[in-house]
Enzyme design. Sequence first.
Site, PDB file in Angstrom:
ATOM      1  CG  PHE A 148      -1.838   1.213   1.234  1.00 26.93           C
ATOM      2  CD1 PHE A 148      -3.031   1.186   0.537  1.00 26.93           C
ATOM      3  CD2 PHE A 148      -1.488   2.378   1.902  1.00 26.93           C
ATOM      4  CE1 PHE A 148      -3.876   2.302   0.509  1.00 26.93           C
ATOM      5  CE2 PHE A 148      -2.332   3.497   1.881  1.00 26.93           C
ATOM      6  CZ  PHE A 148      -3.518   3.453   1.195  1.00 26.93           C
ATOM      7  CG  ASP A 233       5.329   3.545   2.011  1.00 27.72           C
ATOM      8  OD1 ASP A 233       5.326   4.077   3.138  1.00 27.72           O
ATOM      9  OD2 ASP A 233       4.329   3.518   1.268  1.00 27.72           O
ATOM     10  CE  LYS A 262      -1.139   5.817   7.894  1.00 24.10           C
ATOM     11  NZ  LYS A 262      -0.812   5.098   6.678  1.00 24.10           N
TER      12      LYS A 262
END
Length: 409
Positions: A148, A233, A262
């Site tokens: 993702f 990532d 995040k």
Amino acid sequence: MQLDAPTLQRQYTTNDYLEAADRSLLFVTSRPPVVMASGRGMRLTDTEGKEYLDFVGGWAATCLGHSPEAVRKALAAQSPLLVNASPSFLNKPMVELADLLARVSGLERVFLASTGAEANEGAIKLARKYGALRLNGAYEIVTTLKGFHGRTLTTMSATGKEQWKSLFEPKTPGFVHVPWNDFEALEGAVGERTCAVMLEPIQGEGGVNVPAPGYLERVREFCTKRGILLIFDEIQTGIGRTGKLFCFQHAGVRPDILTLAKGLGGGFPISAMLAREEFNIFDAGDQGGTYCGQPLGAAVALSVLREVIDRDLSSAADSMGRFLVSGLGRLVSSCGVRDIRGMGLLVAFGLPAPLGDETVDACRNLGLLVNSPQPATLRLMPPLIVGKQEIDEAVQILERALLHVLKRV
Ligand SMILES: *Cc1c(COP(=O)(O)O)cnc(C)c1O
């Protein structure tokens, strides 16, 4: 249109909020019929005054818990000074944050943005720039199935989610997907046109998939040998989440490009794309944005990052993660839970049936927030400040919810 005073000063009841949401928010996802009003530490409170122990943690973003002092103080100190200077000027928090990120990561160059997807877009552009300049125009990026990378059109193309394949066509070409944790497949997919490999060191949205020992090391070695870039990532795994400040430190390999978001902002929207010195190759105008290096966000991230490092919350995530996993172990016999996996405070487990949504609802009714990234998987990513008592409480609620959902009571 003139808005009268009652409309402008309207006091909403919970029902008013739910009705207005139905009427005025563009539908993008189903949400439960609660409206969050405030949060402190490990808990959120809704407009009815009901409290929730939060094991979703703002989707792994609120690493210091809700409205932590580090965020409040940074906002209070920076907002009267300077909110926005325009991206054409340097500002103090921008430079201090870049300096600290470079020092703690070992990747020398930092680009700041606002969201994870935007950081990944930057990483993809940098890899393509490198391909154009040094690899005969190679542009393909090998990514993993179930990976993702975000929801912009290009990061959706990079994402290896089967359900997204036919959405919003035509998407950005140039992404090749290979099975996760399969080095031979990855090796076989790299060719003349490849400029980079992009992956999460642990797949988050894909269900918390931890690679076999040696996988990341082999990928690193292979990318170096082939002269292509390795992009990690770490938008979900970074900033202490897995028990080290960066997940790549577990494997002892360093990527060429690293993306963070995040946890970096502790709930405030800020992201970063880091690159090694030799990939400092953008020309003026290739990359940027109105809020890139914006001082308010940078001040918050600087404060959050210092706190995570000062309090050694990476080690806390490691020990609390172990405590959580052992607690969940009790549910194996009582509820048929299986395949408990993860690292630090990024943990998931399998359910005996595809009852993820029902379990999430049952937990919420009992005052616990958890997430179900797949129908038969639950994921827990509490703030890094979580304590043993809260973990015990969460496991107890999970057990009650599961027994209820599985109709074993
Ligand atoms: C959340 C996430 C993203 C996207 O970040 P946004 O801030 O939602 O754009 C990208 N990659 C990974 C691994 C993520 O977990």
